[in-house]
Design a protein around this motif. Structure first.
Motif, PDB file in Angstrom:
ATOM      1  N   VAL A  37       0.794  -1.134  -0.045  1.00 31.26           N
ATOM      2  CA  VAL A  37      -0.010   0.097  -0.128  1.00 31.26           C
ATOM      3  C   VAL A  37       0.654   1.192  -0.189  1.00 31.26           C
ATOM      4  CG1 VAL A  37      -1.813   1.378   1.353  1.00 31.26           C
ATOM      5  CG2 VAL A  37      -1.989  -1.191   1.006  1.00 31.26           C
ATOM      6  N   THR A  38       2.028   1.349   0.683  1.00 33.64           N
ATOM      7  CA  THR A  38       2.911   2.391   1.049  1.00 33.64           C
ATOM      8  C   THR A  38       3.270   2.678  -0.370  1.00 33.64           C
ATOM      9  OG1 THR A  38       3.184   1.932   3.210  1.00 33.64           O
ATOM     10  CG2 THR A  38       4.797   3.262   2.238  1.00 33.64           C
ATOM     11  N   VAL A  39       3.918   1.743  -1.118  1.00 37.63           N
ATOM     12  CA  VAL A  39       5.019   1.794  -2.379  1.00 37.63           C
ATOM     13  C   VAL A  39       3.828   2.295  -3.523  1.00 37.63           C
ATOM     14  CG1 VAL A  39       5.860   0.519  -4.281  1.00 37.63           C
ATOM     15  CG2 VAL A  39       6.614   0.120  -1.699  1.00 37.63           C
ATOM     16  N   PHE A  40       2.578   1.636  -3.427  1.00 37.18           N
ATOM     17  CA  PHE A  40       1.533   1.992  -4.330  1.00 37.18           C
ATOM     18  C   PHE A  40       1.206   3.519  -4.176  1.00 37.18           C
ATOM     19  CE2 PHE A  40      -2.989   2.529  -5.618  1.00 37.18           C
ATOM     20  CZ  PHE A  40      -2.930   2.172  -6.933  1.00 37.18           C
ATOM     21  N   ALA A  41       1.120   3.861  -3.008  1.00 34.89           N
ATOM     22  CA  ALA A  41       0.586   5.274  -2.803  1.00 34.89           C
ATOM     23  C   ALA A  41       1.635   6.174  -3.171  1.00 34.89           C
ATOM     24  CB  ALA A  41       0.209   5.199  -1.254  1.00 34.89           C
ATOM     25  N   ALA A  42       2.834   5.900  -2.761  1.00 32.65           N
ATOM     26  CA  ALA A  42       3.911   6.789  -3.350  1.00 32.65           C
ATOM     27  C   ALA A  42       4.232   7.017  -4.592  1.00 32.65           C
ATOM     28  CB  ALA A  42       5.245   6.165  -2.357  1.00 32.65           C
ATOM     29  N   ASP A  43       4.022   5.996  -5.291  1.00 29.91           N
ATOM     30  CA  ASP A  43       4.393   5.888  -6.730  1.00 29.91           C
ATOM     31  C   ASP A  43       2.954   6.540  -7.497  1.00 29.91           C
ATOM     32  OD1 ASP A  43       6.521   4.288  -6.421  1.00 29.91           O
ATOM     33  OD2 ASP A  43       5.711   2.490  -7.157  1.00 29.91           O
ATOM     34  N   GLY A  44       2.079   6.471  -6.781  1.00 29.83           N
ATOM     35  CA  GLY A  44       0.743   7.230  -7.672  1.00 29.83           C
ATOM     36  C   GLY A  44       0.473   8.725  -7.111  1.00 29.83           C
ATOM     37  N   GLY A  45       1.199   9.093  -6.217  1.00 29.58           N
ATOM     38  CA  GLY A  45       1.243  10.475  -5.572  1.00 29.58           C
ATOM     39  C   GLY A  45       0.056  10.536  -4.763  1.00 29.58           C
ATOM     40  N   HIS A  46      -0.629   9.420  -4.169  1.00 24.49           N
ATOM     41  CA  HIS A  46      -1.744   9.324  -3.308  1.00 24.49           C
ATOM     42  C   HIS A  46      -1.548   9.382  -2.061  1.00 24.49           C
ATOM     43  CE1 HIS A  46      -3.939   8.333  -7.014  1.00 24.49           C
ATOM     44  NE2 HIS A  46      -3.303   7.270  -7.071  1.00 24.49           N
ATOM     45  N   ASP A  47      -2.244   9.890  -1.063  1.00 22.78           N
ATOM     46  CA  ASP A  47      -2.127   9.778   0.410  1.00 22.78           C
ATOM     47  C   ASP A  47      -2.322   8.388   0.816  1.00 22.78           C
ATOM     48  OD1 ASP A  47      -2.310  10.921   3.195  1.00 22.78           O
ATOM     49  OD2 ASP A  47      -4.098  10.021   3.144  1.00 22.78           O
ATOM     50  N   ARG A  48      -1.090   7.686   1.471  1.00 20.18           N
ATOM     51  CA  ARG A  48      -1.334   6.236   1.981  1.00 20.18           C
ATOM     52  C   ARG A  48      -2.753   6.000   2.747  1.00 20.18           C
ATOM     53  NH1 ARG A  48      -1.024   3.298   6.004  1.00 20.18           N
ATOM     54  NH2 ARG A  48      -0.918   4.986   7.232  1.00 20.18           N
ATOM     55  N   TYR A  49      -2.955   6.867   3.524  1.00 18.04           N
ATOM     56  CA  TYR A  49      -4.123   6.695   4.541  1.00 18.04           C
ATOM     57  C   TYR A  49      -5.373   6.583   3.354  1.00 18.04           C
ATOM     58  CZ  TYR A  49      -7.822   7.209   7.954  1.00 18.04           C
ATOM     59  OH  TYR A  49      -8.910   6.816   8.641  1.00 18.04           O
ATOM     60  N   ALA A  50      -5.416   7.495   2.863  1.00 20.52           N
ATOM     61  CA  ALA A  50      -6.655   7.334   1.682  1.00 20.52           C
ATOM     62  C   ALA A  50      -6.624   6.109   1.041  1.00 20.52           C
ATOM     63  CB  ALA A  50      -6.563   8.506   0.949  1.00 20.52           C
ATOM     64  N   VAL A  51      -5.342   5.724   0.258  1.00 24.24           N
ATOM     65  CA  VAL A  51      -5.265   4.305  -0.316  1.00 24.24           C
ATOM     66  C   VAL A  51      -5.727   3.227   0.478  1.00 24.24           C
ATOM     67  CG1 VAL A  51      -3.685   2.603  -1.570  1.00 24.24           C
ATOM     68  CG2 VAL A  51      -3.706   5.364  -1.990  1.00 24.24           C
ATOM     69  N   GLU A  52      -5.242   3.171   1.487  1.00 22.73           N
ATOM     70  CA  GLU A  52      -5.576   2.123   2.493  1.00 22.73           C
ATOM     71  C   GLU A  52      -6.901   1.980   2.706  1.00 22.73           C
ATOM     72  OE1 GLU A  52      -4.336   0.208   6.954  1.00 22.73           O
ATOM     73  OE2 GLU A  52      -3.266   2.026   6.171  1.00 22.73           O
ATOM     74  N   MET A  53      -7.626   2.981   3.205  1.00 24.48           N
ATOM     75  CA  MET A  53      -9.021   3.090   3.566  1.00 24.48           C
ATOM     76  C   MET A  53     -10.041   2.647   2.172  1.00 24.48           C
ATOM     77  SD  MET A  53      -9.393   3.543   6.682  1.00 24.48           S
ATOM     78  CE  MET A  53      -7.942   2.639   6.890  1.00 24.48           C
ATOM     79  N   ALA A  54      -9.524   3.053   1.253  1.00 22.30           N
ATOM     80  CA  ALA A  54     -10.158   2.838  -0.114  1.00 22.30           C
ATOM     81  C   ALA A  54     -10.164   1.313  -0.505  1.00 22.30           C
ATOM     82  CB  ALA A  54      -9.740   3.548  -1.436  1.00 22.30           C
ATOM     83  N   LEU A  55      -8.857   0.879  -0.253  1.00 19.11           N
ATOM     84  CA  LEU A  55      -8.649  -0.412  -0.400  1.00 19.11           C
ATOM     85  C   LEU A  55      -9.322  -1.444   0.441  1.00 19.11           C
ATOM     86  CD1 LEU A  55      -6.848  -2.687  -2.340  1.00 19.11           C
ATOM     87  CD2 LEU A  55      -5.227  -2.461  -0.475  1.00 19.11           C
ATOM     88  N   LYS A  56      -9.380  -1.231   1.874  1.00 19.05           N
ATOM     89  CA  LYS A  56     -10.024  -2.018   2.602  1.00 19.05           C
ATOM     90  C   LYS A  56     -11.574  -2.120   2.342  1.00 19.05           C
ATOM     91  CE  LYS A  56      -7.056  -1.281   6.635  1.00 19.05           C
ATOM     92  NZ  LYS A  56      -6.538  -2.561   6.706  1.00 19.05           N
ATOM     93  N   LYS A  57     -12.381  -0.794   2.035  1.00 12.25           N
ATOM     94  CA  LYS A  57     -13.575  -0.729   1.593  1.00 12.25           C
ATOM     95  C   LYS A  57     -13.969  -1.608   0.399  1.00 12.25           C
ATOM     96  CE  LYS A  57     -17.179   2.677   0.652  1.00 12.25           C
ATOM     97  NZ  LYS A  57     -17.365   4.206   0.211  1.00 12.25           N
ATOM     98  N   LEU A  58     -13.026  -1.504  -0.528  1.00 17.20           N
ATOM     99  CA  LEU A  58     -13.130  -2.391  -1.745  1.00 17.20           C
ATOM    100  C   LEU A  58     -13.204  -3.845  -1.172  1.00 17.20           C
ATOM    101  CD1 LEU A  58     -13.318  -2.521  -4.953  1.00 17.20           C
ATOM    102  CD2 LEU A  58     -10.841  -2.896  -4.798  1.00 17.20           C
ATOM    103  N   VAL A  59     -12.318  -4.231  -0.551  1.00 18.19           N
ATOM    104  CA  VAL A  59     -12.282  -5.509  -0.160  1.00 18.19           C
ATOM    105  C   VAL A  59     -13.478  -5.990   0.930  1.00 18.19           C
ATOM    106  CG1 VAL A  59     -10.740  -7.375   0.964  1.00 18.19           C
ATOM    107  CG2 VAL A  59      -9.743  -5.847  -0.608  1.00 18.19           C
ATOM    108  N   ARG A  60     -13.423  -5.225   1.806  1.00 15.44           N
ATOM    109  CA  ARG A  60     -14.520  -5.630   2.901  1.00 15.44           C
ATOM    110  C   ARG A  60     -15.758  -5.220   2.836  1.00 15.44           C
ATOM    111  NH1 ARG A  60     -10.924  -3.948   8.337  1.00 15.44           N
ATOM    112  NH2 ARG A  60      -9.103  -5.084   7.719  1.00 15.44           N
ATOM    113  N   HIS A  61     -16.216  -4.440   1.603  1.00 15.89           N
ATOM    114  CA  HIS A  61     -17.589  -4.294   1.529  1.00 15.89           C
ATOM    115  C   HIS A  61     -17.866  -3.986  -0.046  1.00 15.89           C
ATOM    116  CE1 HIS A  61     -17.863  -3.591   5.826  1.00 15.89           C
ATOM    117  NE2 HIS A  61     -16.697  -2.627   5.659  1.00 15.89           N
TER     118      HIS A  61
END
Length: 68
Positions: A37-61
């Motif tokens: 998640v950290t590498v993906f967020a950094a590579d894409g210029g995204h906030d790591r926290y926002a990436v993590e929350m969006a990914l968890k939402k996608l997988v869990r809900h």
């Protein structure tokens, strides 16, 4: 935030979520997911926290994501 997650990142998060549900989450599984998640967020210029929350939402809900 709409993020196009790669399959490997979804698979890592899904694996971690399934381990949580079974009560079998390990440190290596957690570290692998967090590092990816950290590498993906950094590579894409995204906030790591926002990436993590969006990914968890996608997988869990997935029903929420499908309705959106």
């Amino acid at each position: 935030m709409a993020i196009d997650f790669p399959d490997y990142l979804i698979a890592l998060e899904r694996s971690a979520w399934e381990a949580i549900q079974r009560g079998e989450l390990t440190v290596p599984t957690t570290q692998a997911a967090q590092e990816a998640v950290t590498v993906f967020a950094a590579d894409g210029g995204h906030d790591r926290y926002a990436v993590e929350m969006a990914l968890k939402k996608l997988v869990r809900h997935p029903e929420v994501e499908a309705a959106a």
